[in-house]
Design an enzyme around this catalytic site. Structure first.
Site, PDB file in Angstrom:
ATOM      1  N   ASP A 190      35.304  60.926  74.781  1.00  0.00           N
ATOM      2  CA  ASP A 190      35.162  60.270  73.478  1.00  0.00           C
ATOM      3  C   ASP A 190      33.672  60.129  73.173  1.00  0.00           C
ATOM      4  OD1 ASP A 190      37.019  57.785  71.771  1.00  0.00           O
ATOM      5  OD2 ASP A 190      34.891  58.174  71.449  1.00  0.00           O
ATOM      6  N   ASP A 243      36.651  62.729  67.255  1.00  0.00           N
ATOM      7  CA  ASP A 243      35.619  62.678  68.302  1.00  0.00           C
ATOM      8  C   ASP A 243      36.187  62.471  69.706  1.00  0.00           C
ATOM      9  OD1 ASP A 243      36.253  59.934  68.382  1.00  0.00           O
ATOM     10  OD2 ASP A 243      34.157  59.375  68.740  1.00  0.00           O
ATOM     11  N   GLU A 244      37.470  62.794  69.919  1.00  0.00           N
ATOM     12  CA  GLU A 244      37.999  62.638  71.277  1.00  0.00           C
ATOM     13  C   GLU A 244      39.002  63.729  71.617  1.00  0.00           C
ATOM     14  OE1 GLU A 244      40.433  59.046  71.796  1.00  0.00           O
ATOM     15  OE2 GLU A 244      40.745  59.050  69.639  1.00  0.00           O
TER      16      GLU A 244
HETATM   17  P1  TTP Z   1      35.682  55.808  67.607  1.00  0.00           P
HETATM   18  O1  TTP Z   1      35.613  56.805  68.718  1.00  0.00           O
HETATM   19  O2  TTP Z   1      36.738  54.762  67.672  1.00  0.00           O
HETATM   20  O3  TTP Z   1      34.307  55.036  67.481  1.00  0.00           O
HETATM   21  P2  TTP Z   1      32.827  55.551  67.702  1.00  0.00           P
HETATM   22  O4  TTP Z   1      32.796  56.958  68.176  1.00  0.00           O
HETATM   23  O5  TTP Z   1      32.044  55.301  66.451  1.00  0.00           O
HETATM   24  O6  TTP Z   1      32.270  54.569  68.802  1.00  0.00           O
HETATM   25  P3  TTP Z   1      32.682  54.517  70.355  1.00  0.00           P
HETATM   26  O7  TTP Z   1      33.656  55.626  70.587  1.00  0.00           O
HETATM   27  O8  TTP Z   1      31.401  54.694  71.094  1.00  0.00           O
HETATM   28  O9  TTP Z   1      33.275  53.173  70.538  1.00  0.00           O
HETATM   29  O10 TTP Z   1      35.859  56.558  66.232  1.00  0.00           O
HETATM   30  C1  TTP Z   1      35.238  57.803  65.945  1.00  0.00           C
HETATM   31  C2  TTP Z   1      34.755  57.831  64.515  1.00  0.00           C
HETATM   32  O11 TTP Z   1      35.831  57.593  63.625  1.00  0.00           O
HETATM   33  C3  TTP Z   1      33.724  56.789  64.210  1.00  0.00           C
HETATM   34  O12 TTP Z   1      32.404  57.224  64.509  1.00  0.00           O
HETATM   35  C4  TTP Z   1      33.940  56.545  62.750  1.00  0.00           C
HETATM   36  C5  TTP Z   1      35.391  56.831  62.512  1.00  0.00           C
HETATM   37  N1  TTP Z   1      36.130  55.563  62.395  1.00  0.00           N
HETATM   38  C6  TTP Z   1      36.350  55.032  61.114  1.00  0.00           C
HETATM   39  O13 TTP Z   1      35.944  55.621  60.123  1.00  0.00           O
HETATM   40  N2  TTP Z   1      37.017  53.827  61.012  1.00  0.00           N
HETATM   41  C7  TTP Z   1      37.467  53.122  62.098  1.00  0.00           C
HETATM   42  O14 TTP Z   1      38.051  52.039  61.948  1.00  0.00           O
HETATM   43  C8  TTP Z   1      37.237  53.684  63.409  1.00  0.00           C
HETATM   44  C9  TTP Z   1      37.707  52.946  64.640  1.00  0.00           C
HETATM   45  C10 TTP Z   1      36.571  54.893  63.500  1.00  0.00           C
HETATM   46 MG    MG Z   2      33.995  57.597  69.754  1.00  0.00          MG
END
Ligand code: TTP
Ligand code: MG
Length: 384
Positions: A8, A104-105
Site C-alpha cells: 500500500d 494504491d494497493e
Molecule cells: P489510502 O491508501 O487509504 O491512503 P493513503 O495512501 O493516502 O495513506 P496511507 O496508505 O499511507 O495511510 O488511500 C489511497 C488514496 O485514495 C489516497 O491517497 C486518497 C484516496 N482516498 C480518498 O480520496 N478518500 C478516502 O477517504 C481515502 C481513505 C482515500
Molecule cells: Mg495508501
C-alpha cells in the site's frame, strides 16, 4: 503454506503532489476540497499533516482549523492514475499473480518465489526498492500466510515500513486487535458484538460457534471465527482488464472467392496479436465469427493449452476453425478474437511455440520503431 504480500503506497495523492512540487516537500500537504469554499472533505494528507490530526474523509473546514498553514491542493486524478498504473505494472516482475485492490494497493502471491530472497524482510525490501525506482513513491509492505493478515500487516507497518507475520506470530498479532479490524465487520456488526462484550479479537476465541451465531447469524459467525484464528483461504486473483481482444471486418462486397479469407484472417490475427502482447496477457481461447450475406452469424472457438501469445498459434487455431466450417455461402463479415486471458505465462512444451514467440516479439519491436505496422507476414498477402 502460502506467502502473500500486501503493498500500500504511503499518503498516495499527497506523495505524488510532493514529487511534482519539490517546494512542498516536508510540509503538511492536504489534498481534497478547496478550504475557501468551506465544503467537501479531505481525500488524503501527508504524514506531516496527520501530525495535526487531519485524516481522510474529514471535512475540509475542520482540517483548515487544525492546520491553516498546510498546503491545500485539489486532486488531479489523471496524474494519480498514471502513477497508479506504473506502480501496479512494476509489481508484475515479482510474480505473475498480482491482484490490484485499489488505486494504491495490491496483493502479490509470492508462493514459490520467496526462495529467491534470503528472508521475507529482504523480499519486502526488494519490492519497496523497485516501486521507488519505478515511480519514486514509498510503500508499506505486509508479508503473511494469507490476504487478511497481509493487509493488516502492511497497515501496521505504515509509513514506509515492513511487517512480516509468521504462523507463530499470529496470536500475538491478532489477540489485542479491535474487532472492527476484522474483514467484513461493518459498524452494525461491530456494535452488535460490542454490546455483548466482544471488543477484541481474543474475545471471539472463547465463544462457541452456536453462541456467536445467535448474535450475528450463522454465516457471519463462521466467517468471524475463521478470521479470528487467522485463517483466510481466499486466493490472490489476477484481474484481466479485458475479457477478450477481437477484431472483425465487414467486406465492401460479400465474398465468394474464399481464397481471400486466409490473408484477411492473417491481418486480423496480426492486429489481435499485437494488442494481446501489449496487454501482457496470454490467451486460453481463440474464436472466429462469420456472418453470411443473409446475416446469419456463427462463432466457433477452441481452447489453447498452454495459453498462447504469438501470432502463429493464434492464426493456426483460427484458420482451422474456419476450415472446419461446412457452409460456403457468400460472406459479409469475418472476425477473429482471443479470450480466457490470463497473466500467467505457462512454459510451452513445444520449442516451435517459443520460436514463434520470438518472431512475433521481434516484428512488434520493429513495427514499434517504424511507428506503423509496416513489417507483415507473407500470409497477409493477397494476389490482387
Ligand atoms: P489510502 O491508501 O487509504 O491512503 P493513503 O495512501 O493516502 O495513506 P496511507 O496508505 O499511507 O495511510 O488511500 C489511497 C488514496 O485514495 C489516497 O491517497 C486518497 C484516496 N482516498 C480518498 O480520496 N478518500 C478516502 O477517504 C481515502 C481513505 C482515500
Ligand atoms: Mg495508501
Amino acid at each position: 503454506m502460502r506467502t502473500i504480500v500486501h503493498v500500500d503506497l504511503d499518503a498516495f495523492f499527497a506523495a505524488v503532489e510532493a514529487l511534482r512540487h519539490p517546494e512542498y516537500r516536508g510540509k503538511p500537504i492536504v489534498v481534497g476540497a478547496d478550504p475557501a469554499t468551506g465544503r467537501g472533505v479531505v481525500a488524503t494528507c501527508s504524514y506531516e499533516a496527520r501530525a495535526y490530526g487531519i485524516r481522510s474523509a474529514m471535512p475540509i473546514a475542520e482540517a483548515y482549523r487544525r492546520c491553516p498553514h498546510a498546503v491545500y491542493l485539489r486532486p488531479d486524478m489523471r496524474c494519480y492514475e498514471r502513477y497508479s498504473r506504473a506502480f501496479h505494472d512494476s509489481l508484475l516482475q515479482f510474480s505473475p499473480v498480482v491482484e490490484p485492490l485499489s488505486i494504491d494497493e495490491a496483493f502479490i502471491d509470492m508462493t514459490g518465489c520467496e526462495h529467491f530472497y534470503p528472508s521475507s524482510q529482504a523480499m519486502a525490501r526488494a519490492i519497496q526498492k523497485s516501486i521507488y525506482e519505478t515511480c519514486e513513491l514509498k510503500a508499506s509492505v505486509g508479508v503473511a500466510p494469507n490476504k487478511f493478515l497481509a493487509k493488516l500487516a502492511s497497515d501496521r507497518a505504515k509509513p514506509n515500513g515492513i511487517a512480516v507475520i509468521r504462523p507463530d506470530d499470529i496470536r500475538a498479532f491478532l489477540d489485542p486487535m479491535p474487532i472492527e479490524q476484522l474483514w467484513g465487520v461493518g459498524p452494525k456488526t461491530a456494535l452488535r458484538l460490542r454490546q455483548v462484550g466482544f471488543r477484541r479479537v481474543r474475545d471471539l476465541l472463547g465463544v462457541s460457534p452456536e453462541g456467536l451465531a445467535a448474535r450475528v447469524g450463522p454465516s457471519t459467525a463462521a466467517h468471524l471465527l475463521q478470521l479470528a484464528q487467522g485463517i483466510d483461504d481466499r486466493p490472490v486473483e489476477p484481474r484481466s482488464e479485458a475479457k477478450s481482444i477481437s477484431r472483425e471486418i465487414t467486406f465492401d462486397r460479400d465474398v465468394t472467392d474464399f481464397s481471400l479469407i486466409r490473408p484477411t484472417m492473417a491481418r486480423l490475427v496480426a492486429d489481435v496479436g499485437v494488442r494481446l502482447r501489449k496487454s501482457g496477457f496470454w490467451a486460453g481461447k481463440v474464436f472466429i465469427k462469420v456472418r453470411y450475406s443473409d446475416f446469419t452469424t456463427l462463432t466457433r472457438q477452441t481452447t489453447c493449452r498452454p495459453p498462447i501469445q504469438s501470432d502463429d498459434p493464434i492464426f493456426d487455431a483460427a484458420y482451422s476453425l474456419w476450415s472446419s466450417l461446412k457452409s460456403r455461402r457468400p460472406i459479409r463479415l469475418i472476425g477473429v478474437g482471443v479470450g480466457e486471458l490470463t497473466q500467467i505465462k505457462q512454459e510451452s512444451l513445444f520449442g516451435e511455440h517459443q520460436r514463434s514467440d520470438h518472431i512475433s516479439e521481434t516484428i512488434d519491436r520493429i513495427n514499434d520503431k517504424l511507428g506503423a505496422r509496416l513489417l507483415r507476414r507473407g500470409r497477409e498477402w493477397t494476389a490482387n
